[in-house]
Design a protein around this motif. Structure first.
Motif, PDB file in Angstrom:
ATOM      1  N   UNK A 111       7.753 -12.824   3.664  1.00 46.30           N
ATOM      2  CA  UNK A 111       8.389 -11.859   2.785  1.00 46.30           C
ATOM      3  C   UNK A 111       9.219 -12.598   1.725  1.00 46.30           C
ATOM      4  N   UNK A 112       9.350 -12.053   0.525  1.00 51.31           N
ATOM      5  CA  UNK A 112      10.127 -12.714  -0.529  1.00 51.31           C
ATOM      6  C   UNK A 112      11.527 -13.127  -0.087  1.00 51.31           C
ATOM      7  N   UNK A 113      12.191 -12.304   0.698  1.00 46.69           N
ATOM      8  CA  UNK A 113      13.536 -12.641   1.153  1.00 46.69           C
ATOM      9  C   UNK A 113      13.526 -13.888   2.035  1.00 46.69           C
ATOM     10  N   UNK A 114      12.478 -14.041   2.835  1.00 47.83           N
ATOM     11  CA  UNK A 114      12.367 -15.219   3.698  1.00 47.83           C
ATOM     12  C   UNK A 114      12.013 -16.454   2.876  1.00 47.83           C
ATOM     13  N   UNK A 115      11.176 -16.285   1.866  1.00 46.60           N
ATOM     14  CA  UNK A 115      10.868 -17.396   0.959  1.00 46.60           C
ATOM     15  C   UNK A 115      12.140 -17.884   0.265  1.00 46.60           C
TER      16      UNK A 115
ATOM     17  N   UNK B 128      15.537 -36.651  10.458  1.00 45.92           N
ATOM     18  CA  UNK B 128      15.307 -35.777  11.605  1.00 45.92           C
ATOM     19  C   UNK B 128      16.464 -34.789  11.763  1.00 45.92           C
ATOM     20  N   UNK B 129      17.672 -35.248  11.494  1.00 45.55           N
ATOM     21  CA  UNK B 129      18.822 -34.343  11.511  1.00 45.55           C
ATOM     22  C   UNK B 129      18.661 -33.289  10.418  1.00 45.55           C
ATOM     23  N   UNK B 130      18.100 -33.710   9.280  1.00 43.12           N
ATOM     24  CA  UNK B 130      17.840 -32.770   8.195  1.00 43.12           C
ATOM     25  C   UNK B 130      16.862 -31.679   8.590  1.00 43.12           C
ATOM     26  N   UNK B 131      15.898 -32.010   9.423  1.00 45.63           N
ATOM     27  CA  UNK B 131      14.986 -30.983   9.938  1.00 45.63           C
ATOM     28  C   UNK B 131      15.775 -29.870  10.634  1.00 45.63           C
ATOM     29  N   UNK B 132      16.672 -30.275  11.522  1.00 45.59           N
ATOM     30  CA  UNK B 132      17.437 -29.289  12.285  1.00 45.59           C
ATOM     31  C   UNK B 132      18.404 -28.522  11.400  1.00 45.59           C
ATOM     32  N   UNK B 133      18.979 -29.191  10.417  1.00 49.55           N
ATOM     33  CA  UNK B 133      19.886 -28.504   9.492  1.00 49.55           C
ATOM     34  C   UNK B 133      19.150 -27.399   8.740  1.00 49.55           C
ATOM     35  N   UNK B 134      17.915 -27.677   8.330  1.00 50.87           N
ATOM     36  CA  UNK B 134      17.131 -26.648   7.647  1.00 50.87           C
ATOM     37  C   UNK B 134      16.899 -25.464   8.578  1.00 50.87           C
ATOM     38  N   UNK B 135      16.504 -25.742   9.809  1.00 54.83           N
ATOM     39  CA  UNK B 135      16.238 -24.674  10.780  1.00 54.83           C
ATOM     40  C   UNK B 135      17.479 -23.818  11.013  1.00 54.83           C
TER      41      UNK B 135
ATOM     42  N   UNK C 119      17.383  -9.741  22.423  1.00 55.75           N
ATOM     43  CA  UNK C 119      18.360 -10.245  21.458  1.00 55.75           C
ATOM     44  C   UNK C 119      18.329  -9.397  20.191  1.00 55.75           C
ATOM     45  N   UNK C 120      19.510  -9.119  19.645  1.00 55.24           N
ATOM     46  CA  UNK C 120      19.583  -8.276  18.455  1.00 55.24           C
ATOM     47  C   UNK C 120      18.909  -8.924  17.261  1.00 55.24           C
ATOM     48  N   UNK C 121      18.820 -10.255  17.253  1.00 52.23           N
ATOM     49  CA  UNK C 121      18.252 -10.953  16.108  1.00 52.23           C
ATOM     50  C   UNK C 121      16.935 -11.639  16.474  1.00 52.23           C
ATOM     51  N   UNK C 122      16.106 -10.967  17.247  1.00 52.70           N
ATOM     52  CA  UNK C 122      14.814 -11.559  17.637  1.00 52.70           C
ATOM     53  C   UNK C 122      14.021 -11.917  16.390  1.00 52.70           C
ATOM     54  N   UNK C 123      13.476 -13.152  16.351  1.00 57.72           N
ATOM     55  CA  UNK C 123      12.764 -13.633  15.167  1.00 57.72           C
ATOM     56  C   UNK C 123      11.476 -12.849  14.951  1.00 57.72           C
ATOM     57  N   UNK C 124      11.225 -12.491  13.717  1.00 57.57           N
ATOM     58  CA  UNK C 124       9.949 -11.865  13.381  1.00 57.57           C
ATOM     59  C   UNK C 124       8.962 -12.893  12.839  1.00 57.57           C
ATOM     60  N   UNK C 125       9.484 -14.073  12.453  1.00 55.79           N
ATOM     61  CA  UNK C 125       8.644 -15.158  11.958  1.00 55.79           C
ATOM     62  C   UNK C 125       9.047 -16.443  12.662  1.00 55.79           C
ATOM     63  N   UNK C 126       8.074 -17.165  13.178  1.00 56.28           N
ATOM     64  CA  UNK C 126       8.318 -18.471  13.796  1.00 56.28           C
ATOM     65  C   UNK C 126       7.489 -19.519  13.068  1.00 56.28           C
TER      66      UNK C 126
ATOM     67  N   UNK D  31      20.683 -17.632   7.261  1.00 53.70           N
ATOM     68  CA  UNK D  31      20.445 -16.859   6.044  1.00 53.70           C
ATOM     69  C   UNK D  31      19.582 -15.625   6.285  1.00 53.70           C
ATOM     70  N   UNK D  32      18.727 -15.675   7.305  1.00 51.86           N
ATOM     71  CA  UNK D  32      17.835 -14.541   7.585  1.00 51.86           C
ATOM     72  C   UNK D  32      18.309 -13.706   8.767  1.00 51.86           C
ATOM     73  N   UNK D  33      19.533 -13.953   9.218  1.00 52.82           N
ATOM     74  CA  UNK D  33      20.054 -13.229  10.386  1.00 52.82           C
ATOM     75  C   UNK D  33      19.123 -13.337  11.589  1.00 52.82           C
ATOM     76  N   UNK D  34      18.531 -14.502  11.755  1.00 56.35           N
ATOM     77  CA  UNK D  34      17.673 -14.758  12.904  1.00 56.35           C
ATOM     78  C   UNK D  34      16.252 -14.260  12.759  1.00 56.35           C
ATOM     79  N   UNK D  35      15.901 -13.707  11.592  1.00 53.58           N
ATOM     80  CA  UNK D  35      14.538 -13.185  11.422  1.00 53.58           C
ATOM     81  C   UNK D  35      13.500 -14.305  11.323  1.00 53.58           C
ATOM     82  N   UNK D  36      13.921 -15.476  10.838  1.00 55.34           N
ATOM     83  CA  UNK D  36      13.009 -16.623  10.735  1.00 55.34           C
ATOM     84  C   UNK D  36      13.529 -17.741  11.637  1.00 55.34           C
ATOM     85  N   UNK D  37      12.703 -18.142  12.565  1.00 52.46           N
ATOM     86  CA  UNK D  37      13.033 -19.252  13.461  1.00 52.46           C
ATOM     87  C   UNK D  37      12.130 -20.430  13.133  1.00 52.46           C
ATOM     88  N   UNK D  38      12.747 -21.580  12.873  1.00 54.60           N
ATOM     89  CA  UNK D  38      11.985 -22.809  12.654  1.00 54.60           C
ATOM     90  C   UNK D  38      12.122 -23.670  13.893  1.00 54.60           C
TER      91      UNK D  38
END
Length: 336
Positions: free
Chosen positions: A252-256, A43-50, A22-29, A56-63
């Motif tokens: 990384x600061x951008x992920x924070x 619980x819906x809010x959990x998924x909304x955050x993810x 995948x082009x946007x493979x997560x670097x952080x899980x 926002x991170x183009x798939x770099x961070x997966x929750x």
């Protein structure tokens, strides 16, 4: 087949595998634990955050979201977050800590309404600031809060609770120290048990009833085992979403920045959604035939007087910092 030919084929296979990723493979899980049923707005809010962090991170961070106690019970989540058993979790503030700062949302009738609570808990508000500093000392970072909504609401089988005296002699489930002190002040015997134990506790007669939020009376199906409900609005539940400081510092600061931005968006959504859900769940109970009472302003004044011993107990153990935060909350109420 020659070695040269095998090498060319192997290289081609490897190249194909690389292009198949995948082009946007997560670097952080990050693993995010919660305890509320998937139908509950928190619980819906959990998924909304993810979903928003991924965007926002183009798939770099997966929750990875684990609601409904899939990983840990409510009281196990704080230790799991600090120890690294899970990266993130949400809980009522008073479950994250028994410190007086964490108990502020449980102070009886402190908030005038949801709009007042929203001003206090927004990222620039006094309670967000105070609680964030508190959990940082406990090696956690506050990402955002979510409004649980009305709290200290009763579901029981004995009788409709109209006034504090109606609770005398009843065994009622509480969820923390201040809620237990409140129950004692009202004449009930507090029984501390996890949210997931309420249903069976009432069904088996271990307890006469429970205090929780009106939304939990619906989503946890407590309505199936009670005959009466009283919506006091005495407390306003706030779920804090924390990440371990070690995990936060490794980002990384951008992920924070993405986590905080997404968290504020979910906070704003939950502030509106909790009010809507409170109204919906109250009507749901009525429609299911549960004898339901919503306290009037006059009744709330009577209940506030009965709660005085619990408020005094909090005052006796509160730090100067906690007392100052409460004064700021009251100032915002007067300014409204």
């Amino acid at each position: 087949m020659t070695i040269h030919r095998r090498t060319i084929i192997g290289a081609a296979v490897a190249a194909a595998a690389i292009h198949a990723r995948p082009a946007s493979a997560a670097e952080v899980t990050l693993r995010y634990a919660g305890t509320l049923p998937t139908s509950h707005h928190n619980a819906i809010g959990q998924q909304r955050l993810a979903d928003r962090v991924k965007e926002l991170t183009n798939g770099e961070v997966e929750i990875q979201v684990y609601p409904a106690g899939q990983l840990y019970g409510a009281r196990d989540i704080p230790t799991a977050v600090v120890s690294g058993g899970v990266d993130m979790g949400h809980n009522l503030t008073s479950v994250w800590s028994t410190d007086a700062v964490a108990e502020i949302p449980d102070l009886p009738f402190l908030f005038a309404d949801a709009a007042h609570a929203e001003r206090c808990w927004e990222p620039a508000g006094p309670l967000h600031r105070g609680f964030a500093a508190h959990v940082e000392r406990r090696r956690m970072k506050l990402i955002h809060t979510m409004f649980f909504g009305s709290l200290f609401d009763f579901g029981n089988n004995g009788r409709l609770i109209r006034e504090p005296a109606d609770l005398r002699g009843m065994k009622i489930r509480g969820y923390g120290r201040l809620s237990a002190e409140g129950l004692r002040a009202l004449g009930a015997s507090p029984i501390v048990m996890s949210p997931g134990e309420m249903y069976l506790g009432i069904q088996r007669g271990t307890i006469d009833g429970a205090i929780t939020g009106v939304t939990s009376l619906e989503s946890r199906k407590i309505w199936e085992v009670v005959k009466h409900a009283t919506i006091t609005g005495a407390a306003f539940g706030v779920m804090a979403v924390n990440i371990s400081m070690a995990r936060w510092n490794a980002l990384r600061p951008a992920h924070q920045e993405a986590l905080m931005k997404a968290g504020e968006e979910v906070y704003r959504w939950a502030a509106q959604e909790s009010g809507r859900r409170d109204v919906h769940s109250t009507q749901f109970l009525i429609d299911k035939g549960i004898e339901t009472l919503v306290l009037s302003a006059e009744q709330k004044a009577t209940w506030a007087q009965a709660f005085a011993p619990a408020a005094a107990a909090w005052e006796s153990r509160a730090s100067a910092e906690a007392k100052q935060l409460v004064e700021e909350v009251r100032a915002l109420r007067r300014a409204a």
